[in-house]
Design a protein around this motif. Structure first.
Motif: not given
Length: 459
Positions: A281-292
């Motif tokens: 996952v890109a770093a800017d989306r990693a903060l908003h993602v917790q699971d697949i």
């Protein structure tokens, strides 16, 4: 005459007045002197009285000190007597305990076995209750701590950055790396063995150069290296003798060697030859993602969607288990190779990508933009990469020497023993290879794996 008499009377009155005043002054002076004398006497009497009191107090203090010394002597004697009595009592208690222990043993022996079992059962229950109470106390403390701390959303999947924090950025004009001298000098006049690999460019060609040299040492024959970067091309007939293939590719003219690579991964704890897939996952989306499941509607890059065995098949089978359909992602982008998937996510063409973990290990220091990527989670395991040898040597074995068995045994035994050679391990380490392990045909029999749908209707 009258005037003379009056003058005499006035003189007499004046004398009397002066005598009175003089007497008054004398009395006044006398009274002052007497008051001063009285004050002095009072002061002296007070001082003498105070001195007398201090002397009395000193005398009383001395008497009290003497009394205290005498009482202290008496108390020390009493304490000595008490200590002596305590020692005597302890000795008596020890003697009584020695006498009582055989009595207790006799009483315990008299107790019946079922009663003893009941007692043991009760003690075990008490211990269980104590353990439960301790657990409850610990849970209460943890709950209190969690309530007091600032409430933050803890992700279910631990994000792992691809680039290490302590990696120093390398300059673009790096010098040519030093090459190790060859460990063998095969006879170049003989017919060489041809090794072809279909894992390039996902895995670098330098990895297979080291492998070719190891096979030359094992077989004492020259080996020529070929690579096929196109995923839809078969192994060249009548050319290749050894082939390194993906798990989903088969070679009809070849036989599987019982050996394969062992790659470094945080889930590979048993030094298995299986391969794992990482969801990037890109770093800017990693903060908003917790699971697949939080990736719904995102753009996803897939390297091998048409294959039954691969990273894309693992991802879609996982979503199928969670009750999701192939329309889970907003858009899916097909990539020609694993490296292309990594480049798409690093270049913002896709927000999510799934690929095999050895590809990330081999390209994390060379691919631009990879520092901004995170690994959301890992899936797998996948079957190992195939190391195959041509089957035609089995026909030659009937006419002459048992060439194929010797050939296979030399390669497998040498590769399996590379784990004991520090020099070979150092040469394979930059590619994430920790050695070679055994491989079996049963790893490729995946009956429960379903193919991925390539076209999905959208409504």
């Amino acid at each position: 005459i009258k005037n003379i008499k009056l003058y005499d009377n006035m003189l007499s009155t004046a004398k009397t007045s002066t005598d009175k005043s003089v007497q008054g002054e004398l009395v006044h002076t006398e009274s002052k002197d007497t008051s001063i004398i009285i004050k002095k006497l009072m002061h002296t009497t007070a001082v003498s009285h105070e001195n007398f009191q201090t002397k009395n107090e000193k005398f009383e203090m001395k008497v009290e000190q003497k009394d205290l010394k005498e009482t202290g002597k008496q108390e020390t004697a009493q304490t000595k007597n008490e200590k002596f009595e305590m020692k005597v009592e302890q000795k008596d208690l020890k003697e009584i305990g020695k006498q009582e222990t055989p009595q207790l043993l006799n009483e315990q022996s008299k107790v019946s076995k079922p009663e003893q079992q009941q007692m043991k059962f009760k003690t075990a229950e008490l211990k269980n209750v104590e353990l439960r109470t301790e657990k409850l106390k610990k849970e209460d403390k943890e709950l209190k701590c969690s309530i007091n701390v600032n409430q933050t959303d803890i992700p279910k999947c631990k994000m792992i950055p691809i680039a290490d924090k302590f990696d120093v950025p390398k300059p673009s004009n790096v010098a040519v790396p030093r090459k190790c001298p060859p460990l063998s000098t095969p006879l170049l006049s003989e017919r060489p063995l041809v090794l072809t690999t279909h894992l390039v460019p996902s895995l670098p060609i330098n990895l297979f150069e080291v492998l070719v040299e190891a096979i030359e040492v094992a077989t004492e024959k020259p080996v020529v290296l070929l690579h096929e970067p196109r995923s839809d091309r078969p192994v060249a007939k009548e050319v290749a003798d050894i082939a390194i293939l993906p798990a989903s590719t088969k070679w009809k003219d070849g036989v599987l060697l019982p050996v394969s690579f062992c790659f470094e991964h945080h889930l590979n704890k048993n030094n298995s030859s299986c391969v794992y897939a990482d969801v990037v996952v890109a770093a800017d989306r990693a903060l908003h993602v917790q699971d697949i499941t939080d990736l719904r509607g995102h753009r996803c890059s897939l390297p091998d969607r048409k294959r039954n065995i691969g990273a894309a098949a693992l991802l879609f089978n996982y979503l199928y288990m969670k009750g999701e359909s192939p329309a889970f992602f907003g858009n899916t982008l097909d990539a020609d190779s694993q490296v292309a998937t990594l480049q798409m996510v690093a270049g913002k063409q896709a927000e999510v990508g799934v690929l095999e973990s050895p590809v990330i290990k081999c390209h994390k220091n060379t691919l631009p933009g990879i520092n901004s990527l995170h690994i959301l989670t890992s899936l797998g395991p996948l079957p190992p990469y195939r190391v195959m040898i041509i089957r035609m040597y089995l026909i030659y074995a009937i006419c002459s020497i048992i060439f194929p068995d010797v050939f296979k045994r030399k390669i497998t035994t040498y590769l399996l023993n590379i784990n004991q050679d520090r020099e070979w391990l150092d040469r394979f380490a930059p590619f994430g290879v920790t050695g070679f392990t055994k491989n079996f045909e049963k790893f490729y029999k995946l009956d429960g794996v379903k193919s991925v749908a390539t076209s999905v209707p959208y409504y």
